[in-house]
Design an enzyme around this catalytic site. Structure first.
Site, short mmCIF file in Angstrom:
data_model
loop_
_atom_site.label_atom_id
_atom_site.label_comp_id
_atom_site.label_asym_id
_atom_site.label_seq_id
_atom_site.Cartn_x
_atom_site.Cartn_y
_atom_site.Cartn_z
N ARG A 132 5.89 9.43 0.42
CA ARG A 132 5.81 8.88 -0.94
C ARG A 132 4.37 8.54 -1.27
NH1 ARG A 132 11.25 5.67 -2.86
NH2 ARG A 132 12.32 7.62 -3.27
N GLN A 137 4.12 13.31 -4.77
CA GLN A 137 5.15 12.88 -5.72
C GLN A 137 5.89 14.05 -6.38
OE1 GLN A 137 3.36 10.41 -8.69
NE2 GLN A 137 4.63 8.67 -8.12
N ASP A 140 8.81 15.30 -4.29
CA ASP A 140 9.68 14.28 -3.71
C ASP A 140 11.09 14.37 -4.31
OD1 ASP A 140 10.90 12.01 -2.82
OD2 ASP A 140 9.33 10.63 -3.45
N SER A 143 12.95 10.98 -4.96
CA SER A 143 12.61 10.31 -6.21
C SER A 143 13.25 11.00 -7.40
CB SER A 143 11.09 10.28 -6.41
OG SER A 143 10.51 9.41 -5.48
N TYR A 239 7.93 2.83 1.40
CA TYR A 239 9.28 2.33 1.59
C TYR A 239 9.26 0.91 2.14
CZ TYR A 239 11.06 7.04 0.96
OH TYR A 239 11.38 8.25 0.43
P1 NAD Z 1 13.85 3.53 -2.95
O1 NAD Z 1 13.35 3.49 -1.57
O2 NAD Z 1 12.97 4.02 -4.05
O3 NAD Z 1 14.37 2.11 -3.39
C1 NAD Z 1 15.12 1.28 -2.56
C2 NAD Z 1 14.67 -0.13 -2.85
O4 NAD Z 1 15.47 -1.02 -2.09
C3 NAD Z 1 13.21 -0.40 -2.45
O5 NAD Z 1 12.48 -0.82 -3.58
C4 NAD Z 1 13.33 -1.47 -1.38
O6 NAD Z 1 12.26 -2.39 -1.43
C5 NAD Z 1 14.65 -2.11 -1.75
N1 NAD Z 1 15.27 -2.87 -0.68
C6 NAD Z 1 15.32 -2.59 0.65
N2 NAD Z 1 16.00 -3.55 1.31
C7 NAD Z 1 16.37 -4.46 0.36
C8 NAD Z 1 17.10 -5.68 0.40
N3 NAD Z 1 17.58 -6.17 1.54
N4 NAD Z 1 17.28 -6.34 -0.77
C9 NAD Z 1 16.80 -5.87 -1.94
N5 NAD Z 1 16.11 -4.73 -2.05
C10 NAD Z 1 15.91 -4.03 -0.90
O7 NAD Z 1 15.19 4.37 -2.92
P2 NAD Z 1 15.86 5.16 -4.11
O8 NAD Z 1 15.32 6.54 -4.08
O9 NAD Z 1 15.80 4.37 -5.35
O10 NAD Z 1 17.37 5.23 -3.61
C11 NAD Z 1 18.14 4.05 -3.57
C12 NAD Z 1 19.52 4.30 -2.95
O11 NAD Z 1 20.28 5.17 -3.78
C13 NAD Z 1 19.47 4.97 -1.57
O12 NAD Z 1 20.48 4.43 -0.74
C14 NAD Z 1 19.75 6.41 -1.90
O13 NAD Z 1 20.26 7.13 -0.82
C15 NAD Z 1 20.76 6.23 -2.97
N6 NAD Z 1 20.99 7.38 -3.82
C16 NAD Z 1 22.28 7.67 -4.04
C17 NAD Z 1 22.59 8.72 -4.83
C18 NAD Z 1 24.06 8.98 -5.10
O14 NAD Z 1 24.37 9.93 -5.76
N7 NAD Z 1 24.95 8.15 -4.61
C19 NAD Z 1 21.60 9.52 -5.37
C20 NAD Z 1 20.23 9.19 -5.13
C21 NAD Z 1 19.95 8.10 -4.35
#
Ligand code: NAD
Length: 413
Positions: A132, A137, A140, A143, A239
């Site tokens: 990241r 970017q 990615d 993202s 991350y």
């Molecule tokens: P990201 O890494 O950009 O964001 C995750 C955020 O969670 C970060 O800002 C991090 O600081 C925060 N975080 C970590 N631990 C935490 C805690 N204990 N309390 C509060 N915040 C906390 O990730 P992303 O790309 O935004 O993806 C987020 C989630 O969505 C992931 O689990 C990803 O796999 C999932 N996702 C799911 C789908 C789907 O279709 N279901 C699609 C895309 C992403």
């Protein structure tokens, strides 16, 4: 840069076979960039159908339509789900040494797929491991797909909620706006905040990274302040890092009131390569009003909510906990367009001085290569497979200091 010194390299796009997958790894919009760089494209017949891109939309942009064997008989194979996420895929027998495979692999969750591809001698790049950084970017996929997922998560919540999102003033009275709480303000979380705001909800959000506050507020949401030492000032590679059990417990305690007061909670908290932290306990869900909705975006990584079941809706005393999976697949036209652009940019890295060079000199390729030369080459994947670690490359030796060393510019002025 375009390839000038080599015969044209052929990129194959097989149809995705993973259950529920609608996306395609390249959309026609990405083709001009790829063909101009010197690649030809063979797309398996029907590969783009479920994404809204019939074969003719590919041929109109210079691709050839072929069989699955032809799509795999290419120099580079691109897939949304490499081997359809199946380590016993029949497609493994279609791979050959030296061939390049690029796509989403979930290398830590499904290391056996990496091992199976390594055994074929093909070189595998897991696009989830693209770092990241600003430079990377545009490649990615996490993202680009998370942005789509965050948007769709809000629409899913709005559909399930027996209330309206916006404030509505009518002759029959005023309807208060829905209260939405977003946990995790990364890519998906920020997209969810922006979409909830556009629908008129009152939005609150929390993230362990203090730096997220400014982004949350710039989108018109309130940042929920929890007096919690998170130690997340500097995460690794963009991350967050895992909180201790004690910090998670404290977080749950402090967050319970905000969760109870929300109509919708959307959880997106993740730490790359780990199972998702459980932030919302069943007890906290019980504290919400019946009819409320939780959308757990981390369902596939184990879930941020205790009752979450991936792919299902669980009813906890009238509160629906929806364990969404593959939300980008619900918006395949744009999800594929963005995924395809990420792939096209990644392919661009492989054109060096007018030649096709899938070697791993580039930092982005170095981080994302997981199989090469018949072996699994990423140490975290090796650990997940119980294999011995490979020696880490030596850091570059510092330049020798000599009397005639050039004077640094700042010092010279
Ligand atoms: P990201 O890494 O950009 O964001 C995750 C955020 O969670 C970060 O800002 C991090 O600081 C925060 N975080 C970590 N631990 C935490 C805690 N204990 N309390 C509060 N915040 C906390 O990730 P992303 O790309 O935004 O993806 C987020 C989630 O969505 C992931 O689990 C990803 O796999 C999932 N996702 C799911 C789908 C789907 O279709 N279901 C699609 C895309 C992403």
């Amino acid at each position: 840069m375009a390839m000038t010194d080599t015969p044209r390299i052929v990129v194959g796009v097989p149809r995705e076979h993973r259950a529920g997958e609608t996306r395609v790894a390249l959309s026609p919009t990405a083709l001009p960039q790829i063909t101009q760089a010197g690649f030809d494209v063979v797309i398996e017949a029907g590969a783009g159908d479920r994404a809204g891109y019939p074969d003719a939309t590919f041929t109109a942009r210079g691709a050839r339509v072929g069989t699955r064997d032809e799509a795999f008989g290419t120099d580079v194979v691109v897939q949304v789900n490499v081997m359809d996420a199946d380590a016993s895929s029949a497609d493994l027998s279609r791979l050959r040494p030296g061939q390049v495979v690029i796509g989403a692999v979930a290398p830590f969750a499904r290391p056996e797929v990496v091992k199976a591809v390594a055994a074929t001698g093909a070189t595998l790049f897991a696009l989830e491991l693209v770092p990241r950084t600003t430079r990377a970017q545009s490649m990615d996929i996490l993202s680009s797909q998370a942005a789509v997922a965050g948007y769709k998560a809000v629409l899913t919540a709005a559909n399930a909620l027996p209330k309206m999102f916006p404030l509505l003033t009518t002759a029959a009275g005023t309807i208060a706006p829905a209260k939405v709480f977003i946990v995790g303000a990364g890519v998906a979380g920020l997209a969810a905040i922006a979409t909830s705001r556009r629908l008129g909800a009152l939005v609150e959000a929390y993230d362990v990274r203090p730096a997220a506050r400014e982004e949350v507020e710039s989108l018109g949401a309130r940042f929920v302040e929890l007096p919690l030492e998170t130690g997340q000032e500097a995460g690794s590679g963009g991350y967050a890092t895992q909180l201790s059990e004690e910090a998670i417990r404290k977080q749950q305690e402090l967050m319970a009131t905000t969760v109870a007061a929300s109509d919708v909670v959307i959880t997106t908290a993740q730490v790359q390569g780990s199972t998702a932290p459980v932030i919302i306990t069943t007890e906290m869900v019980r504290g919400m009003a019946p009819g409320s909705v939780i959308i757990d975006l981390a369902a596939e990584q184990g879930g941020n909510c205790e009752p979450t079941v991936a792919g299902e809706t669980v009813d906890v005393d009238g509160v629906r906990v929806i364990g969404v999976v593959n939300l980008p697949g619900a918006i395949p036209v744009h999800a594929s367009q963005l995924f395809g652009k990420n792939v096209a940019n990644f392919l661009g890295l492989m054109v060096v001085d007018g030649r096709f060079d899938p070697g791993v000199d580039d930092a982005v390729m170095k981080e994302s290569v997981v199989a090469s030369g018949g072996d699994v080459v990423n140490n975290r994947v090796r650990e997940a497979l119980g294999l011995e670690r490979l020696p880490e490359p030596e850091p570059p030796a510092p330049a020798p200091v000599t009397d005639d060393a050039p004077v640094p510019e700042e010092a010279a002025t």
